[in-house]
Design a protein around this motif. Structure first.
Motif, PDB file in Angstrom:
ATOM      1  N   MET A   1      57.243  20.571 -21.815  1.00 45.02           N
ATOM      2  CA  MET A   1      56.927  21.746 -21.007  1.00 45.02           C
ATOM      3  C   MET A   1      55.473  21.673 -20.547  1.00 45.02           C
ATOM      4  N   ARG A   2      55.221  21.950 -19.287  1.00 48.03           N
ATOM      5  CA  ARG A   2      53.850  22.085 -18.801  1.00 48.03           C
ATOM      6  C   ARG A   2      53.488  23.546 -18.893  1.00 48.03           C
ATOM      7  N   GLN A   3      52.431  23.871 -19.663  1.00 47.80           N
ATOM      8  CA  GLN A   3      52.150  25.272 -19.912  1.00 47.80           C
ATOM      9  C   GLN A   3      51.586  25.958 -18.679  1.00 47.80           C
ATOM     10  N   LEU A   4      52.150  27.100 -18.359  1.00 44.40           N
ATOM     11  CA  LEU A   4      51.588  28.005 -17.375  1.00 44.40           C
ATOM     12  C   LEU A   4      51.233  29.255 -18.159  1.00 44.40           C
ATOM     13  N   ILE A   5      49.960  29.551 -18.331  1.00 48.95           N
ATOM     14  CA  ILE A   5      49.529  30.589 -19.259  1.00 48.95           C
ATOM     15  C   ILE A   5      48.922  31.739 -18.486  1.00 48.95           C
ATOM     16  N   PRO A   6      49.713  32.752 -18.129  1.00 45.58           N
ATOM     17  CA  PRO A   6      49.153  33.883 -17.419  1.00 45.58           C
ATOM     18  C   PRO A   6      48.308  34.735 -18.345  1.00 45.58           C
ATOM     19  N   LEU A   7      47.331  35.442 -17.779  1.00 42.90           N
ATOM     20  CA  LEU A   7      46.502  36.337 -18.559  1.00 42.90           C
ATOM     21  C   LEU A   7      47.351  37.354 -19.291  1.00 42.90           C
ATOM     22  N   THR A   8      48.432  37.811 -18.671  1.00 40.77           N
ATOM     23  CA  THR A   8      49.303  38.792 -19.303  1.00 40.77           C
ATOM     24  C   THR A   8      49.768  38.306 -20.666  1.00 40.77           C
ATOM     25  N   LEU A   9      50.167  37.059 -20.751  1.00 38.19           N
ATOM     26  CA  LEU A   9      50.650  36.539 -22.016  1.00 38.19           C
ATOM     27  C   LEU A   9      49.544  36.552 -23.048  1.00 38.19           C
ATOM     28  N   MET A  10      48.357  36.104 -22.675  1.00 35.95           N
ATOM     29  CA  MET A  10      47.278  36.009 -23.640  1.00 35.95           C
ATOM     30  C   MET A  10      46.904  37.374 -24.191  1.00 35.95           C
ATOM     31  N   MET A 164      41.862  33.317 -18.454  1.00 29.27           N
ATOM     32  CA  MET A 164      41.129  34.564 -18.387  1.00 29.27           C
ATOM     33  C   MET A 164      40.141  34.540 -17.236  1.00 29.27           C
ATOM     34  N   PRO A 165      39.998  35.663 -16.517  1.00 30.68           N
ATOM     35  CA  PRO A 165      38.911  35.750 -15.544  1.00 30.68           C
ATOM     36  C   PRO A 165      37.582  35.821 -16.280  1.00 30.68           C
ATOM     37  N   THR A 166      36.534  35.365 -15.625  1.00 36.63           N
ATOM     38  CA  THR A 166      35.225  35.335 -16.273  1.00 36.63           C
ATOM     39  C   THR A 166      34.788  36.707 -16.745  1.00 36.63           C
ATOM     40  N   CYS A 167      35.216  37.747 -16.049  1.00 33.44           N
ATOM     41  CA  CYS A 167      34.760  39.095 -16.403  1.00 33.44           C
ATOM     42  C   CYS A 167      35.297  39.552 -17.740  1.00 33.44           C
ATOM     43  N   ALA A 168      36.362  38.904 -18.250  1.00 36.73           N
ATOM     44  CA  ALA A 168      36.968  39.362 -19.498  1.00 36.73           C
ATOM     45  C   ALA A 168      36.390  38.691 -20.731  1.00 36.73           C
ATOM     46  N   LEU A 169      35.479  37.730 -20.551  1.00 44.61           N
ATOM     47  CA  LEU A 169      35.014  36.942 -21.685  1.00 44.61           C
ATOM     48  C   LEU A 169      33.894  37.599 -22.471  1.00 44.61           C
ATOM     49  N   ALA A 170      33.129  38.480 -21.852  1.00 44.88           N
ATOM     50  CA  ALA A 170      31.954  39.038 -22.524  1.00 44.88           C
ATOM     51  C   ALA A 170      32.326  39.739 -23.820  1.00 44.88           C
ATOM     52  N   PHE A 223      43.684  26.863 -11.978  1.00 44.15           N
ATOM     53  CA  PHE A 223      42.540  27.470 -11.316  1.00 44.15           C
ATOM     54  C   PHE A 223      42.974  28.623 -10.415  1.00 44.15           C
ATOM     55  N   MET A 224      43.321  29.753 -11.027  1.00 45.59           N
ATOM     56  CA  MET A 224      43.681  30.944 -10.266  1.00 45.59           C
ATOM     57  C   MET A 224      42.432  31.488  -9.583  1.00 45.59           C
ATOM     58  N   PRO A 225      42.506  31.837  -8.306  1.00 44.84           N
ATOM     59  CA  PRO A 225      41.338  32.399  -7.630  1.00 44.84           C
ATOM     60  C   PRO A 225      40.796  33.608  -8.391  1.00 44.84           C
ATOM     61  N   GLU A 226      39.460  33.719  -8.437  1.00 44.28           N
ATOM     62  CA  GLU A 226      38.835  34.754  -9.255  1.00 44.28           C
ATOM     63  C   GLU A 226      39.247  36.159  -8.838  1.00 44.28           C
ATOM     64  N   ASP A 227      39.361  36.405  -7.546  1.00 45.26           N
ATOM     65  CA  ASP A 227      39.738  37.750  -7.121  1.00 45.26           C
ATOM     66  C   ASP A 227      41.168  38.079  -7.558  1.00 45.26           C
ATOM     67  N   LEU A 228      42.057  37.074  -7.542  1.00 48.45           N
ATOM     68  CA  LEU A 228      43.423  37.298  -7.993  1.00 48.45           C
ATOM     69  C   LEU A 228      43.459  37.531  -9.504  1.00 48.45           C
ATOM     70  N   GLN A 258      51.512  32.455  -7.093  1.00 49.20           N
ATOM     71  CA  GLN A 258      50.357  32.362  -6.201  1.00 49.20           C
ATOM     72  C   GLN A 258      49.287  31.400  -6.705  1.00 49.20           C
ATOM     73  N   VAL A 259      49.531  30.761  -7.858  1.00 48.10           N
ATOM     74  CA  VAL A 259      48.576  29.773  -8.352  1.00 48.10           C
ATOM     75  C   VAL A 259      48.509  28.610  -7.364  1.00 48.10           C
ATOM     76  N   PRO A 260      47.308  28.269  -6.892  1.00 46.88           N
ATOM     77  CA  PRO A 260      47.188  27.191  -5.900  1.00 46.88           C
ATOM     78  C   PRO A 260      47.765  25.878  -6.414  1.00 46.88           C
ATOM     79  N   GLY A 261      48.462  25.174  -5.526  1.00 50.45           N
ATOM     80  CA  GLY A 261      49.000  23.868  -5.866  1.00 50.45           C
ATOM     81  C   GLY A 261      50.311  23.903  -6.616  1.00 50.45           C
ATOM     82  N   LEU A 262      50.866  25.106  -6.816  1.00 52.93           N
ATOM     83  CA  LEU A 262      52.096  25.238  -7.580  1.00 52.93           C
ATOM     84  C   LEU A 262      53.185  25.818  -6.688  1.00 52.93           C
ATOM     85  N   ALA A 263      54.267  25.069  -6.497  1.00 54.36           N
ATOM     86  CA  ALA A 263      55.383  25.562  -5.696  1.00 54.36           C
ATOM     87  C   ALA A 263      56.037  26.742  -6.398  1.00 54.36           C
TER      88      ALA A 263
END
Length: 330
Positions: A1-10, A164-170, A223-228, A258-263
């Motif tokens: 399996m190739r992992q696709l790890i959405p923020l929701t799951l984490m 995770m988006p960068t804003c969630a790491l602090a 590499f999900m776009p930061e705004d997304l 909507q992840v770039p490069g992923l059909a």
């Protein structure tokens, strides 16, 4: 399996002074009418799709079930207060990982660098295409991690970081805790036993099981776009606190396309595989642990990521199948 790890799951399954910085638009505004209909239709058909606090009873036995958020948010404090009487009155608190598991994980990481790092002489600069490594370098450096250090890390672990988006790491970096940790603190202060529903290395084993090439492929697609990512994060938090867990899960499924490069078709396949590995299989593995705990204790609080509760193979339906009566609330 190739992992696709959405923020929701984490956040729902293993962030705020930062919450203001993490603000984003509602990610639903980025979906087509057909996609929004897909989300609401699937959520409406999901058993136990709405709600984060439930009660299961069978005879004289009682389980209070709390769907948790693993990331920090100030809105979690009232939920912890709400659940405190149930915890202090319980015989046992069941969680995904308790203090013993956290200590075992820390000891294992300290003694075995290969859990998180490449130790076979290779680095990601050797294993990735140059353009992909440049993109990785930018993404990790935006999260305060030097590219040279990231090059030595296991690809699956970097996939989790980039989920995770960068804003969630602090908050994570400053030790701010999600609901699970707050509930554990309440139990320990009241001298209530805390037990984990699975070994500490479960997620490590699941995530590292794929061949390194497959992990690299997944990392290239992380590499999900930061705004997304920010929009998904903001919507995730709002949906959690409104109790719309199944809708949030289905929304995450659609946004993954909507992840770039992923059909889109590949996104759906990866999401289904991830759902099976990290939700369904774990839920099924937990049931004997919960059953044994119920045999030994009359009153239990079960606090696990909210994403584990809904669905035909969710914890609530599995308990119902085992003869428990499920009702919403405390």
């Amino acid at each position: 399996m190739r992992q696709l790890i959405p923020l929701t799951l984490m956040a729902l399954v293993s962030a705020t002074q930062a919450i203001a910085a993490c603000a984003g638009d509602d990610v639903r505004t980025r979906l087509s009418a057909a996609e929004r209909l897909e989300v609401t239709t699937a959520a409406a058909a999901t058993p136990y799709g709405s709600g984060t606090i439930w009660t299961a009873t069978r005879g004289d036995d009682r389980i209070t079930i709390a769907g948790t958020m693993h990331l920090y948010d100030p809105r979690l404090a009232p939920i912890a207060v709400q659940l405190s009487p149930a915890i202090t009155a319980a015989d046992l608190l069941l969680v995904e990982a308790g203090p013993e598991e956290e200590a075992a994980m820390a000891d294992a990481i300290a003694s075995d660098p290969s859990l998180l790092f490449l130790t076979d002489g290779n680095s990601l600069t050797d294993l990735m295409e140059p353009e992909a490594f440049i993109a990785l370098s930018r993404a990790v450096e935006a999260r305060g991690l030097p590219a040279a250090a990231a090059a030595q890390m296991q690809p699956w672990y970097l996939s989790l970081t980039l989920a995770m988006p960068t804003c969630a790491l602090a908050d994570l970096q400053q030790g701010r805790q999600g609901l699970d940790a707050k509930l554990i603190d309440i139990a320990l202060a009241a001298d209530i036993d805390v037990q984990a529903v699975e070994p500490w290395d479960t997620i490590f084993s699941l995530m590292s099981a794929d061949p390194i090439d497959d992990q690299i492929d997944a990392l290239n697609l992380s590499f999900m776009p930061e705004d997304l990512a920010n929009a998904m994060n903001a919507t995730m938090l709002d949906s959690y606190f409104s109790g719309e867990i199944a809708e949030l899960w289905e929304l995450s499924r659609v946004v993954s396309r909507q992840v770039p490069g992923l059909a889109p078709e590949e996104a759906d396949t990866l999401f289904a595989q991830m759902e099976d590995d990290l939700l369904t299989r774990r839920n099924l593995d937990w049931m004997p642990v919960i059953a044994n705990a119920a045999e030994a204790h009359d009153t239990i609080v079960l606090a696990v990521g909210a994403g584990h509760l809904p669905g035909a193979q969710g914890v609530l339906r599995l308990l119902e199948t085992d003869g428990w009566t499920i009702t919403p609330g405390l």
